[in-house]
Design a protein around this motif. Sequence first.
Motif: not given
Length: 222
Positions: A77-83
């Motif tokens: 599972x990769x994490x990013x700030x939601x865009x």
Amino acid sequence: MSALPEPGPALAERPAAVVEVLPHGRLRRVLECTVAASALLVLAPVLVLVALLVLTTSRGPVLFRQERVGHGGRRFVVLKFRTMRRDAARTAEALFAVANDGSGPLDKLRRDPRVTPVGSWLRRSSLDELPQLWNVLNGTMALVGPRPTTPREVARFARREHRRCAVRPGVTGLAQVSGRSDLAWDDAVDLDLHYIDHRSLALDLRILLRTLPAVLRARGAY
């Protein structure tokens, strides 16, 4: 952030086309964990500010979590700030059936209607990628390596393209500092495979030093 669970047996399936799995290296692991932990501490105010911007300007969680294919074909599972808007995943298949600006097997749109105004700025500045420093700490990503792709994209890979999974995917990489999404897919794969064939701590350092100028130019960031 809480630690993510270790991938179970169902997530450990390895594509038959993966030719090799290269060891990550103990020294590389120690150095990148030191850098990632230090960066998270130094950038903590920026992380909080970005989280507040995402939280207060659109509905949905602060972090976006998506399954990607990593080292040796293991899924993580990769994490990013939601865009994007909260319903982005639900509308993805219909959207890409109509238009797709991604090269090769990639799913991308230059002007994605699902992206929020704040999300567009985060993508141009690459601030949305900062949570992946946590992926570095939990061992699912490296600081430098090929960018991770989704299972849907990997399913379209030609045989040689599966070799991108020989090393851990990176927060940045040779293709990222050479044009990112503006690169044709075959050119990006060539750069990724060149990195794999010539991987060294010195090359990692050169790529890291080129990352900030590449981010500031925002070439291929969408």
